[in-house]
Scaffold this motif. Sequence first.
Motif, PDB file in Angstrom:
ATOM      1  N   GLU A 195      27.495  57.267  39.584  1.00  0.00           N
ATOM      2  CA  GLU A 195      27.911  57.863  40.848  1.00  0.00           C
ATOM      3  C   GLU A 195      28.051  56.805  41.942  1.00  0.00           C
ATOM      4  O   GLU A 195      27.517  56.975  43.035  1.00  0.00           O
ATOM      5  CB  GLU A 195      26.902  58.936  41.273  1.00  0.00           C
ATOM      6  N   TYR A 196      28.720  55.733  41.639  1.00  0.00           N
ATOM      7  CA  TYR A 196      28.952  54.701  42.643  1.00  0.00           C
ATOM      8  C   TYR A 196      30.287  54.030  42.385  1.00  0.00           C
ATOM      9  O   TYR A 196      30.878  54.183  41.326  1.00  0.00           O
ATOM     10  CB  TYR A 196      27.821  53.670  42.677  1.00  0.00           C
ATOM     11  N   SER A 197      30.745  53.293  43.384  1.00  0.00           N
ATOM     12  CA  SER A 197      32.025  52.587  43.271  1.00  0.00           C
ATOM     13  C   SER A 197      31.765  51.126  42.955  1.00  0.00           C
ATOM     14  O   SER A 197      30.841  50.521  43.494  1.00  0.00           O
ATOM     15  CB  SER A 197      32.793  52.684  44.590  1.00  0.00           C
ATOM     16  N   TYR A 198      32.599  50.587  42.102  1.00  0.00           N
ATOM     17  CA  TYR A 198      32.497  49.171  41.776  1.00  0.00           C
ATOM     18  C   TYR A 198      33.118  48.343  42.903  1.00  0.00           C
ATOM     19  O   TYR A 198      34.111  48.774  43.505  1.00  0.00           O
ATOM     20  CB  TYR A 198      33.224  48.873  40.468  1.00  0.00           C
ATOM     21  N   PRO A 199      32.577  47.153  43.147  1.00  0.00           N
ATOM     22  CA  PRO A 199      33.178  46.291  44.166  1.00  0.00           C
ATOM     23  C   PRO A 199      34.478  45.672  43.644  1.00  0.00           C
ATOM     24  O   PRO A 199      34.456  44.863  42.718  1.00  0.00           O
ATOM     25  CB  PRO A 199      32.108  45.225  44.419  1.00  0.00           C
ATOM     26  N   LEU A 200      35.594  46.094  44.201  1.00  0.00           N
ATOM     27  CA  LEU A 200      36.906  45.615  43.773  1.00  0.00           C
ATOM     28  C   LEU A 200      37.674  45.095  44.977  1.00  0.00           C
ATOM     29  O   LEU A 200      37.427  45.503  46.107  1.00  0.00           O
ATOM     30  CB  LEU A 200      37.699  46.747  43.114  1.00  0.00           C
ATOM     31  N   SER A 201      38.620  44.219  44.720  1.00  0.00           N
ATOM     32  CA  SER A 201      39.467  43.654  45.776  1.00  0.00           C
ATOM     33  C   SER A 201      40.869  44.237  45.662  1.00  0.00           C
ATOM     34  O   SER A 201      41.418  44.359  44.563  1.00  0.00           O
ATOM     35  CB  SER A 201      39.535  42.131  45.641  1.00  0.00           C
ATOM     36  N   THR A 202      41.445  44.556  46.798  1.00  0.00           N
ATOM     37  CA  THR A 202      42.821  45.052  46.810  1.00  0.00           C
ATOM     38  C   THR A 202      43.812  43.935  46.482  1.00  0.00           C
ATOM     39  O   THR A 202      44.981  44.215  46.224  1.00  0.00           O
ATOM     40  CB  THR A 202      43.169  45.672  48.172  1.00  0.00           C
ATOM     41  N   ASP A 203      43.355  42.701  46.470  1.00  0.00           N
ATOM     42  CA  ASP A 203      44.214  41.573  46.114  1.00  0.00           C
ATOM     43  C   ASP A 203      44.417  41.451  44.611  1.00  0.00           C
ATOM     44  O   ASP A 203      45.312  40.739  44.157  1.00  0.00           O
ATOM     45  CB  ASP A 203      43.622  40.252  46.647  1.00  0.00           C
ATOM     46  N   TRP A 204      43.588  42.122  43.822  1.00  0.00           N
ATOM     47  CA  TRP A 204      43.679  42.037  42.379  1.00  0.00           C
ATOM     48  C   TRP A 204      44.745  42.977  41.849  1.00  0.00           C
ATOM     49  O   TRP A 204      45.022  44.016  42.434  1.00  0.00           O
ATOM     50  CB  TRP A 204      42.344  42.401  41.727  1.00  0.00           C
ATOM     51  N   THR A 205      45.305  42.615  40.702  1.00  0.00           N
ATOM     52  CA  THR A 205      46.245  43.512  40.027  1.00  0.00           C
ATOM     53  C   THR A 205      45.447  44.656  39.403  1.00  0.00           C
ATOM     54  O   THR A 205      44.210  44.585  39.285  1.00  0.00           O
ATOM     55  CB  THR A 205      47.016  42.780  38.911  1.00  0.00           C
ATOM     56  N   THR A 206      46.158  45.668  38.965  1.00  0.00           N
ATOM     57  CA  THR A 206      45.495  46.792  38.298  1.00  0.00           C
ATOM     58  C   THR A 206      44.740  46.314  37.066  1.00  0.00           C
ATOM     59  O   THR A 206      43.599  46.707  36.830  1.00  0.00           O
ATOM     60  CB  THR A 206      46.528  47.870  37.907  1.00  0.00           C
ATOM     61  N   GLN A 207      45.355  45.438  36.275  1.00  0.00           N
ATOM     62  CA  GLN A 207      44.690  44.931  35.072  1.00  0.00           C
ATOM     63  C   GLN A 207      43.444  44.125  35.426  1.00  0.00           C
ATOM     64  O   GLN A 207      42.423  44.216  34.741  1.00  0.00           O
ATOM     65  CB  GLN A 207      45.644  44.084  34.225  1.00  0.00           C
ATOM     66  N   GLU A 208      43.504  43.329  36.481  1.00  0.00           N
ATOM     67  CA  GLU A 208      42.326  42.567  36.906  1.00  0.00           C
ATOM     68  C   GLU A 208      41.200  43.507  37.319  1.00  0.00           C
ATOM     69  O   GLU A 208      40.034  43.266  36.989  1.00  0.00           O
ATOM     70  CB  GLU A 208      42.694  41.612  38.037  1.00  0.00           C
ATOM     71  N   MET A 209      41.535  44.580  38.021  1.00  0.00           N
ATOM     72  CA  MET A 209      40.517  45.567  38.406  1.00  0.00           C
ATOM     73  C   MET A 209      39.884  46.189  37.172  1.00  0.00           C
ATOM     74  O   MET A 209      38.658  46.338  37.104  1.00  0.00           O
ATOM     75  CB  MET A 209      41.129  46.649  39.292  1.00  0.00           C
ATOM     76  N   VAL A 210      40.705  46.530  36.197  1.00  0.00           N
ATOM     77  CA  VAL A 210      40.201  47.116  34.949  1.00  0.00           C
ATOM     78  C   VAL A 210      39.253  46.134  34.251  1.00  0.00           C
ATOM     79  O   VAL A 210      38.172  46.512  33.791  1.00  0.00           O
ATOM     80  CB  VAL A 210      41.371  47.518  34.023  1.00  0.00           C
TER      81      VAL A 210
END
Length: 89
Positions: A2-17
Amino acid sequence: MEYSYPLSTDWTTQEMVDVVHFFEAVEAAYEKGIKRETFMAKYRRFKEVVPSQAEEKTIFRQFEQVSGYIGYKAVKMAKESADGQIIRL
């Protein structure tokens, strides 16, 4: 979880995955164990997305705040383990 992972909007979708897969490997190390080779493969990919040591520390700190899991501790244990071992914290 029940939490969000720390992700950057600068990353591509594959990088986020790929980053999410790494954090799932950290969770597995704490919850049930994960093979060292599997963990290290996910960490190597994470480092391709996040090559900066400072950014890695920031992301690990953010992840620890939301999840309670310490990414650095999992990476350290994996690096110190022999191939074939199960990493379990």
